[in-house]
Design a protein around this motif. Structure first.
Motif, PDB file in Angstrom:
ATOM      1  N   ILE A  26     -33.105  52.497  -5.153  1.00  0.00           N
ATOM      2  CA  ILE A  26     -34.408  51.884  -4.903  1.00  0.00           C
ATOM      3  C   ILE A  26     -34.776  52.174  -3.454  1.00  0.00           C
ATOM      4  O   ILE A  26     -34.017  51.850  -2.544  1.00  0.00           O
ATOM      5  N   GLY A  27     -35.923  52.778  -3.248  1.00  0.00           N
ATOM      6  CA  GLY A  27     -36.420  53.012  -1.889  1.00  0.00           C
ATOM      7  C   GLY A  27     -35.454  53.751  -0.994  1.00  0.00           C
ATOM      8  O   GLY A  27     -35.392  53.475   0.202  1.00  0.00           O
ATOM      9  N   GLY A  28     -34.685  54.694  -1.563  1.00  0.00           N
ATOM     10  CA  GLY A  28     -33.735  55.451  -0.769  1.00  0.00           C
ATOM     11  C   GLY A  28     -32.379  54.795  -0.617  1.00  0.00           C
ATOM     12  O   GLY A  28     -31.506  55.337   0.059  1.00  0.00           O
ATOM     13  N   TYR A  29     -32.178  53.648  -1.242  1.00  0.00           N
ATOM     14  CA  TYR A  29     -30.898  52.943  -1.177  1.00  0.00           C
ATOM     15  C   TYR A  29     -30.150  53.099  -2.492  1.00  0.00           C
ATOM     16  O   TYR A  29     -30.644  52.687  -3.551  1.00  0.00           O
ATOM     17  N   ALA A 187     -38.229  46.315  13.836  1.00  0.00           N
ATOM     18  CA  ALA A 187     -37.452  46.772  14.993  1.00  0.00           C
ATOM     19  C   ALA A 187     -36.326  45.814  15.342  1.00  0.00           C
ATOM     20  O   ALA A 187     -35.400  46.180  16.080  1.00  0.00           O
ATOM     21  N   MET A 188     -36.375  44.592  14.816  1.00  0.00           N
ATOM     22  CA  MET A 188     -35.352  43.603  15.123  1.00  0.00           C
ATOM     23  C   MET A 188     -34.107  43.734  14.241  1.00  0.00           C
ATOM     24  O   MET A 188     -33.031  43.303  14.632  1.00  0.00           O
ATOM     25  N   LEU A 189     -34.247  44.301  13.041  1.00  0.00           N
ATOM     26  CA  LEU A 189     -33.091  44.375  12.150  1.00  0.00           C
ATOM     27  C   LEU A 189     -33.127  45.605  11.245  1.00  0.00           C
ATOM     28  O   LEU A 189     -32.143  46.325  11.145  1.00  0.00           O
ATOM     29  N   GLN A 190     -34.258  45.850  10.598  1.00  0.00           N
ATOM     30  CA  GLN A 190     -34.332  46.940   9.631  1.00  0.00           C
ATOM     31  C   GLN A 190     -34.014  48.288  10.253  1.00  0.00           C
ATOM     32  O   GLN A 190     -33.282  49.095   9.673  1.00  0.00           O
ATOM     33  N   ASN A 191     -34.550  48.562  11.445  1.00  0.00           N
ATOM     34  CA  ASN A 191     -34.331  49.865  12.083  1.00  0.00           C
ATOM     35  C   ASN A 191     -32.861  50.149  12.366  1.00  0.00           C
ATOM     36  O   ASN A 191     -32.352  51.221  11.995  1.00  0.00           O
ATOM     37  N   PRO A 192     -32.125  49.245  13.039  1.00  0.00           N
ATOM     38  CA  PRO A 192     -30.697  49.542  13.234  1.00  0.00           C
ATOM     39  C   PRO A 192     -29.919  49.620  11.928  1.00  0.00           C
ATOM     40  O   PRO A 192     -28.971  50.413  11.813  1.00  0.00           O
ATOM     41  N   LEU A 193     -30.314  48.827  10.927  1.00  0.00           N
ATOM     42  CA  LEU A 193     -29.623  48.885   9.636  1.00  0.00           C
ATOM     43  C   LEU A 193     -29.841  50.230   8.958  1.00  0.00           C
ATOM     44  O   LEU A 193     -28.929  50.764   8.318  1.00  0.00           O
ATOM     45  N   ASP A 194     -31.037  50.799   9.083  1.00  0.00           N
ATOM     46  CA  ASP A 194     -31.298  52.113   8.499  1.00  0.00           C
ATOM     47  C   ASP A 194     -30.413  53.179   9.120  1.00  0.00           C
ATOM     48  O   ASP A 194     -29.907  54.070   8.431  1.00  0.00           O
ATOM     49  N   LEU A 196     -27.430  52.662  10.826  1.00  0.00           N
ATOM     50  CA  LEU A 196     -26.004  52.388  10.626  1.00  0.00           C
ATOM     51  C   LEU A 196     -25.575  52.532   9.169  1.00  0.00           C
ATOM     52  O   LEU A 196     -24.398  52.744   8.888  1.00  0.00           O
ATOM     53  N   SER A 197     -26.524  52.413   8.247  1.00  0.00           N
ATOM     54  CA  SER A 197     -26.194  52.613   6.835  1.00  0.00           C
ATOM     55  C   SER A 197     -26.274  54.078   6.441  1.00  0.00           C
ATOM     56  O   SER A 197     -25.905  54.448   5.318  1.00  0.00           O
ATOM     57  N   GLY A 198     -26.760  54.934   7.347  1.00  0.00           N
ATOM     58  CA  GLY A 198     -26.888  56.351   7.050  1.00  0.00           C
ATOM     59  C   GLY A 198     -28.143  56.710   6.292  1.00  0.00           C
ATOM     60  O   GLY A 198     -28.354  57.878   5.951  1.00  0.00           O
ATOM     61  N   ARG A 199     -28.998  55.732   6.034  1.00  0.00           N
ATOM     62  CA  ARG A 199     -30.246  56.023   5.315  1.00  0.00           C
ATOM     63  C   ARG A 199     -31.179  56.878   6.168  1.00  0.00           C
ATOM     64  O   ARG A 199     -31.921  57.712   5.640  1.00  0.00           O
ATOM     65  N   VAL A 200     -31.155  56.653   7.474  1.00  0.00           N
ATOM     66  CA  VAL A 200     -31.947  57.450   8.407  1.00  0.00           C
ATOM     67  C   VAL A 200     -30.985  58.249   9.271  1.00  0.00           C
ATOM     68  O   VAL A 200     -30.071  57.682   9.874  1.00  0.00           O
ATOM     69  N   GLY A 203     -33.294  63.950  12.912  1.00  0.00           N
ATOM     70  CA  GLY A 203     -34.451  63.726  13.764  1.00  0.00           C
ATOM     71  C   GLY A 203     -35.148  62.413  13.503  1.00  0.00           C
ATOM     72  O   GLY A 203     -35.820  61.871  14.400  1.00  0.00           O
ATOM     73  N   ALA A 204     -34.996  61.870  12.286  1.00  0.00           N
ATOM     74  CA  ALA A 204     -35.652  60.608  11.957  1.00  0.00           C
ATOM     75  C   ALA A 204     -35.111  59.458  12.800  1.00  0.00           C
ATOM     76  O   ALA A 204     -35.808  58.456  12.999  1.00  0.00           O
ATOM     77  N   ILE A 205     -33.879  59.580  13.278  1.00  0.00           N
ATOM     78  CA  ILE A 205     -33.301  58.523  14.111  1.00  0.00           C
ATOM     79  C   ILE A 205     -34.123  58.361  15.392  1.00  0.00           C
ATOM     80  O   ILE A 205     -34.383  57.237  15.837  1.00  0.00           O
ATOM     81  N   TRP A 206     -34.545  59.486  15.967  1.00  0.00           N
ATOM     82  CA  TRP A 206     -35.263  59.422  17.236  1.00  0.00           C
ATOM     83  C   TRP A 206     -36.620  58.753  17.079  1.00  0.00           C
ATOM     84  O   TRP A 206     -37.050  57.992  17.946  1.00  0.00           O
ATOM     85  N   SER A 207     -37.301  59.007  15.973  1.00  0.00           N
ATOM     86  CA  SER A 207     -38.586  58.334  15.741  1.00  0.00           C
ATOM     87  C   SER A 207     -38.377  56.847  15.501  1.00  0.00           C
ATOM     88  O   SER A 207     -39.193  56.014  15.928  1.00  0.00           O
TER      89      SER A 207
END
Length: 239
Positions: A26-29, A187-194, A196-200, A203-207
């Protein structure tokens, strides 16, 4: 830590059940990625203080904030430094054991390389700054109103929903996901989780990091503006 882990089990089974029912993902997960989302989220729950702190608001109400203004460091810098220290020790003492429990009992996805690990940890630091900056502004409303508990409650509910605390933001309907992306909450939780979970990755990490940095700067600047206006408004014992 025990409560954190128990809720980790509950969330893990519910979200894996949702992924399994939907098919492959679901949604890349997929299952390992969503498990990483859950257990990294439990590990960061204490470090990234989504609930905020009442200390600044209480000091404004009591007038003690005037003492902070007399100190050599800007109050925002002082309280941010304290929050970063709190986040670091909480991540080590509370977050790491919870993550190890999840890693031992579930098949988690991990960052694909050393760069993802390093940038993921950097993303956690930025997330702490964003969460602090938002709650700091909410606390400063105490300069103008007597009680901010209602405002703080609205902030906590909104932040928890849009930051990915309950379910991943990519699972939201398109219109709701768009609203979330125009707020600082991912930016408070979803971004670091993406990250650290390898979903992102790549180059997508930098954005993703750039988005976090923008929100951190905007909220820090907004906090300074509100702080200075509140300072001019403050009266302590007629002064």
């Amino acid at each position: 830590m025990t409560t954190n882990s128990v809720f980790g089990f509950i969330r893990a089974f519910v979200l894996v059940g949702a992924v399994t029912s939907a098919g492959a993902q679901i949604g890349g997960y997929d299952a390992p990625t969503v498990l990483a989302f859950v257990w990294w989220g439990q590990a960061l729950l204490g470090a990234v203080n989504l609930m905020g702190s009442q200390e600044v608001g209480d000091r404004v109400r009591s007038g003690d904030i005037a003492v902070d203004f007399l100190r050599p460091l800007n109050p925002q810098v002082t309280y941010l430094a304290g929050d970063l220290g709190r986040a670091g020790i909480t991540l080590i003492a509370r977050g790491t054991p919870a993550l190890l429990i999840g890693a031992l009992l579930f098949d988690l996805a991990w960052p694909p390389g050393l760069d993802s690990w390093v940038l993921g940890l950097l993303s956690i630091g930025i997330a702490v700054v964003v969460a602090f900056s938002g709650s700091f502004i909410v606390s400063l409303v105490s300069f103008w109103v007597i009680e901010v508990r209602g405002i703080r409650l609205v902030w906590m509910i909104t932040a928890g929903f849009f930051c990915g605390l309950y379910v991943p933001v990519p699972w939201f309907p398109d219109w709701l996901r768009t609203i979330a992306q125009w707020t600082p909450f991912p930016a408070m939780l979803q971004n670091p989780l993406d990250i650290l979970s390898g979903r992102v990755d790549g180059g997508a990490i930098w954005s993703t990091l750039a988005s976090q940095v923008v929100w951190a700067v905007l909220l820090l600047v907004a906090g300074q503006v509100v702080l200075q206006r509140g300072r001019r408004h403050l009266e302590v014992q007629g002064g």
